[in-house]
Motif scaffolding. Structure first.
Motif, short mmCIF file in Angstrom:
data_model
loop_
_atom_site.label_atom_id
_atom_site.label_comp_id
_atom_site.label_asym_id
_atom_site.label_seq_id
_atom_site.Cartn_x
_atom_site.Cartn_y
_atom_site.Cartn_z
N PRO A 196 0.78 -1.17 0.01
CA PRO A 196 -0.16 -0.01 0.19
C PRO A 196 0.85 1.22 -0.08
O PRO A 196 0.40 2.40 -0.72
CB PRO A 196 -0.78 -0.14 1.28
CG PRO A 196 -0.95 -1.67 1.47
CD PRO A 196 0.51 -2.08 1.10
N ALA A 197 2.13 0.99 0.51
CA ALA A 197 2.81 2.41 0.72
C ALA A 197 3.41 2.77 -0.80
O ALA A 197 3.78 3.98 -1.00
CB ALA A 197 4.13 2.23 1.29
N GLU A 198 3.19 2.12 -1.63
CA GLU A 198 3.17 2.37 -3.14
C GLU A 198 2.28 3.38 -3.71
O GLU A 198 2.49 3.78 -4.95
CB GLU A 198 3.62 1.06 -4.13
CG GLU A 198 4.98 0.54 -3.57
CD GLU A 198 5.48 -0.76 -4.57
OE1 GLU A 198 4.52 -0.98 -5.35
OE2 GLU A 198 6.38 -1.44 -4.25
N ALA A 199 1.13 3.49 -3.28
CA ALA A 199 0.25 4.09 -3.47
C ALA A 199 0.80 5.66 -3.97
O ALA A 199 1.39 6.03 -3.14
CB ALA A 199 -1.01 4.08 -2.52
N ARG A 200 0.12 6.27 -4.88
CA ARG A 200 0.49 7.46 -5.17
C ARG A 200 -0.56 8.48 -5.25
O ARG A 200 -1.95 8.31 -5.68
CB ARG A 200 0.61 7.66 -6.86
CG ARG A 200 1.22 8.95 -7.52
CD ARG A 200 1.18 8.77 -8.86
NE ARG A 200 1.92 9.89 -9.46
CZ ARG A 200 1.97 10.09 -11.04
NH1 ARG A 200 1.67 9.14 -11.67
NH2 ARG A 200 2.89 11.10 -11.50
N VAL A 201 -0.47 9.52 -4.11
CA VAL A 201 -1.46 10.22 -3.74
C VAL A 201 -1.04 11.83 -4.24
O VAL A 201 0.19 12.24 -3.83
CB VAL A 201 -1.47 10.37 -2.30
CG1 VAL A 201 -2.65 11.33 -1.82
CG2 VAL A 201 -1.92 9.14 -1.62
N ARG A 202 -2.04 12.24 -5.06
CA ARG A 202 -1.68 13.58 -5.48
C ARG A 202 -2.60 14.47 -5.21
O ARG A 202 -3.87 14.35 -5.10
CB ARG A 202 -1.94 13.65 -7.36
CG ARG A 202 -0.31 13.42 -7.96
CD ARG A 202 -0.64 13.28 -9.25
NE ARG A 202 0.68 13.60 -10.03
CZ ARG A 202 0.71 13.38 -11.37
NH1 ARG A 202 -0.34 13.51 -12.22
NH2 ARG A 202 2.18 13.66 -12.08
N GLY A 230 4.55 12.34 1.83
CA GLY A 230 4.48 11.50 0.48
C GLY A 230 3.50 12.00 -0.44
O GLY A 230 3.02 11.41 -1.42
N VAL A 231 2.52 13.05 -0.37
CA VAL A 231 1.70 13.53 -1.05
C VAL A 231 2.53 14.52 -2.27
O VAL A 231 3.29 15.28 -1.99
CB VAL A 231 0.72 14.42 -0.31
CG1 VAL A 231 -0.08 15.11 -1.30
CG2 VAL A 231 0.13 13.54 0.50
N GLU A 232 1.99 14.46 -3.72
CA GLU A 232 2.63 15.03 -4.84
C GLU A 232 1.61 16.17 -4.68
O GLU A 232 0.33 16.07 -4.89
CB GLU A 232 2.40 14.37 -6.14
CG GLU A 232 3.53 12.98 -5.93
CD GLU A 232 3.15 12.38 -7.32
OE1 GLU A 232 3.33 12.93 -8.45
OE2 GLU A 232 3.34 11.08 -7.34
#
Length: 437
Positions: A196-202, A230-232
């Protein structure tokens, strides 16, 4: 106000902050009040994102209107929806066909989502204004990880693990930060086929910075805190299109199965039923005392009202709605006594936004806080302003447990059976795993 012996009938539409605070402020006055709402509860909307992200349950931030007002003898609560307003006859047309007469009408029906002319995006990018919205969004977010776990194609799996929050205001910032924490901490070690840590949150914001209502330095600190989680953060980047498979930024197409809308609001449709000027967001442009121009017996409060105080537009926030509700009650009381009403004056109590664990920003006058101290300030303020002792205790206990364990207490998926939503995944023996009981 009528001169007969019967108590004047005050009809208040909307059980949110403005409507409820107006109702309670009239508790000792010789009036008869009917409070109308489509739902049976008052919602503490600033914490709605916590329900959407499984941190709290729906009853933790809501309370039945009848229970809140059980001791106020001059009020009747009515579960109904207003479909029309006859200002000449001074009646409301309700969805069930009934008509309700009023002496004074208070419209405080709030706001809804605004997609800036792209209403077809709503099906693919849900917003967050009601408990129904929150429960739908929670299901969507949690199912994304379940579907990624069952997916064997790397590209489709990446799309399920791609999340975008459109809108860099407080709601968008809070959602994005919480999503990043869920992916990197709450769900850690719970899945076997995905990390789940590979999830991409923008977080996608069309303007030049997030939290535009805050000073520049706090906005910049919020951005850095989001990035640390870790949010883009993409600013100056309006969304060009949204569909079931992703979104488009300019010429760039991004595959994403989960897009959340937090970019704009529009006033309740009830404002359009009045013969009164409205602004671009559909809010009724009221007189300084919150009355509708040319309609002395109709007041508008909360997110439905466009009003200026101290030379600036009053923001659509909970403290402003509460103050408007109390002011409307004071105006009604003044008219009962034959006194003149006074202009509404908004008292700005500052802005607060939380970003994640021990990360928040606070702006109150000359006071500017960020980081852990701001987070504690935000936490205490929100617990204090919740409706009811039970809700305060439950929310505080949930937050204490979440702080020490990173767990979120309400991670239950409601709706159709999971295997109706999930792609089939063959098991090691080549059988259809979804058919194994």
């Amino acid at each position: 106000m009528p001169s007969t012996d019967r108590p004047p009938h005050i009809v208040i539409v909307g059980g949110g902050f403005a409507g409820l605070w107006a109702t309670r402020a009239l508790a000792r006055d010789p009036v008869r009040i009917t409070l109308i709402d489509r739902g049976n509860h008052h919602l503490f909307q600033p914490l709605l994102y916590q329900v959407a992200t499984a941190g709290l349950s729906a009853p933790d931030i809501a309370a039945p209107l009848r229970h809140i007002l059980r001791g106020q003898r001059n009020v009747e609560v009515r579960l109904a929806e207003v479909r029309g307003i006859d200002t000449r006859a001074k009646t409301l047309a309700l969805a069930d066909g009934a008509a309700l007469a009023y002496d004074t009408l208070v419209l405080a029906s709030g706001a809804t989502h605004a997609y800036f002319g792209n209403d077809h995006w709503a099906a693919h990018a849900p917003g967050l204004k009601t408990l129904d919205d929150a429960l739908l969004l929670r299901r969507k977010l949690l199912l994304a990880f379940e579907r990624a776990e069952a997916e064997t194609d790397p590209d489709r799996r990446a799309a399920w693990l791609s999340f975008a929050v459109v809108g860099g205001g407080p709601t968008g910032v809070e959602l994005a930060g919480t999503l990043a924490e869920i992916a990197r901490h709450t769900l850690r070690s719970e899945f076997r086929n995905i990390d789940p840590a590979e999830a991409r949150v923008r977080l996608v914001e069309a303007g030049p910075r997030v939290l535009s209502s805050f000073p520049d330095d706090l906005s910049d600190k919020a951005r850095r805190q989001l990035q640390k989680l870790g949010v883009e953060v993409l600013t100056g980047t309006p969304v060009a299109d949204i569909d079931a498979d992703g979104y488009r930024l300019g010429d760039q197409r991004v595959a994403a199965k989960t897009v959340v809308w937090a970019a704009g609001v529009a006033a309740s449709r009830l404002g359009a039923l009045l013969d009164a000027p409205r602004d671009r967001a559909g809010r009724v442009q009221v007189e300084p005392d919150l009355r509708v121009p040319g309609q002395p017996d109709i007041f508008v409060a909360g997110d439905l009202a466009a009003v200026h105080s101290n030379g600036r537009q009053v923001p659509g926030v909970a403290p402003a709605a509460k103050q408007m509700g109390r002011h409307v009650a004071a105006s009604i009381r003044a008219r009962l006594r034959g006194q003149a009403t006074t202009p509404f004056v908004y008292r700005d109590f500052g802005n607060l936004a939380t970003i994640g664990r021990m990360a928040a920003v606070v702006h109150f006058g000359r006071l500017k806080l960020s980081g852990a101290l701001a987070w504690w300030f935000w936490l205490i303020a929100h617990v204090f302003f919740l409706i009811g002792f039970r809700n305060r205790v439950v929310v505080l206990l949930n937050w204490i447990l979440a702080y020490w364990s990173y767990q979120r207490a309400a991670r239950i998926i409601f709706g159709p059976p999971l295997d109706a939503d999930l792609p089939a995944r063959p098991d090691a023996a080549g059988q259809d795993a979804s058919r194994i009981g």
